[in-house]
Design a protein around this motif. Sequence first.
Motif, PDB file in Angstrom:
ATOM      1  N   HIS A   1       0.824  -1.204   0.000  1.00 28.91           N
ATOM      2  CA  HIS A   1       0.000   0.000   0.000  1.00 28.91           C
ATOM      3  C   HIS A   1       0.861   1.257   0.000  1.00 28.91           C
ATOM      4  CE1 HIS A   1      -3.606  -2.399   1.756  1.00 28.91           C
ATOM      5  NE2 HIS A   1      -3.618  -2.369   0.442  1.00 28.91           N
TER       6      HIS A   1
ATOM      7  N   LEU B   1       2.053   1.718  -3.519  1.00 30.29           N
ATOM      8  CA  LEU B   1       0.960   2.181  -4.367  1.00 30.29           C
ATOM      9  C   LEU B   1       0.667   3.663  -4.156  1.00 30.29           C
ATOM     10  CD1 LEU B   1      -1.499  -0.858  -4.108  1.00 30.29           C
ATOM     11  CD2 LEU B   1      -0.051  -0.219  -6.058  1.00 30.29           C
TER      12      LEU B   1
ATOM     13  N   ARG C   1       1.394  -4.401  -7.561  1.00 31.41           N
ATOM     14  CA  ARG C   1       0.134  -5.111  -7.809  1.00 31.41           C
ATOM     15  C   ARG C   1       0.406  -6.535  -8.309  1.00 31.41           C
ATOM     16  NH1 ARG C   1      -1.539   0.215  -9.375  1.00 31.41           N
ATOM     17  NH2 ARG C   1      -0.779  -0.109 -11.509  1.00 31.41           N
TER      18      ARG C   1
ATOM     19  N   GLN D   1       4.540   0.747  -9.004  1.00 33.10           N
ATOM     20  CA  GLN D   1       3.172   0.467  -8.548  1.00 33.10           C
ATOM     21  C   GLN D   1       2.622  -0.772  -9.247  1.00 33.10           C
ATOM     22  OE1 GLN D   1       1.068   4.094  -9.394  1.00 33.10           O
ATOM     23  NE2 GLN D   1       1.723   5.111  -7.506  1.00 33.10           N
ATOM     24  N   ARG D   2       2.867  -0.864 -10.545  1.00 30.56           N
ATOM     25  CA  ARG D   2       2.418  -2.034 -11.294  1.00 30.56           C
ATOM     26  C   ARG D   2       3.101  -3.300 -10.768  1.00 30.56           C
ATOM     27  NH1 ARG D   2       2.356   0.222 -15.676  1.00 30.56           N
ATOM     28  NH2 ARG D   2       4.540  -0.015 -16.271  1.00 30.56           N
TER      29      ARG D   2
END
Length: 234
Positions: A85, A88, A100, A96-97
Amino acid sequence: MRRADRLFQVIQILQSTGNVITAAMIADELEVSTRTIYRDIQDLMANRVPIRGEAGTGYILDKGYDLPPLMFNEEEIDAVMLGVHWVLSNGDPDIQRAARDVLGKIRSVLPKDRQELMQSARQVVPQPPQQAPIQISMPMIRRSIRERRKLEVVYRSLSGDISQRVICPMIVVFFQNIQLLVGWCELRRDYRNFRMDCFQQAVPLDRFFSRSDFESLDSYLKRSKESQQSEKSG
């Protein structure tokens, strides 16, 4: 702590240490009795985990042993979710990708009860203030750090001065609304902190550096930290 989680952590401790470690040291880290660790190690050895050693001397895990599929405990899952988190909220689009993707890979191998713990994690990471846009490629910067590859950069200082330099990129430091690249500047012959949003251009060179050439980096980082703490206290 569930016994299965504790056995997994015993293996993790043995694997991360890489040297002989006593049952008492493992017991202290896991906050259980030494007798409990002796029983755990005997059970692991009986199940063909390649642990060598004996009580009173210490234990070591043979190199090359692979841990079983991911079996995070509750605190480890909370730590993973908090880290993801944070990325992100603070990272660039590429990292960020990647965060995930990490979540997807972890979910795909966790048992159902562990997946539910990931979904029920309740930790909030505040959204940082709007960051100044970074014009250069962050994946390229991270790759250059990993490869210890020098960069030729065009840098615009906060006062507006533009300079061309060759730097050895070391680490990226995240603050609330800016990122810094710490590196050795060949122009200044010293370590420098560069704001990522001040780079106008950065090109990887076919020239490399060795981390052993910069053993004073840790001292520089320590001095920088002490200076920041002094400014805050003053």
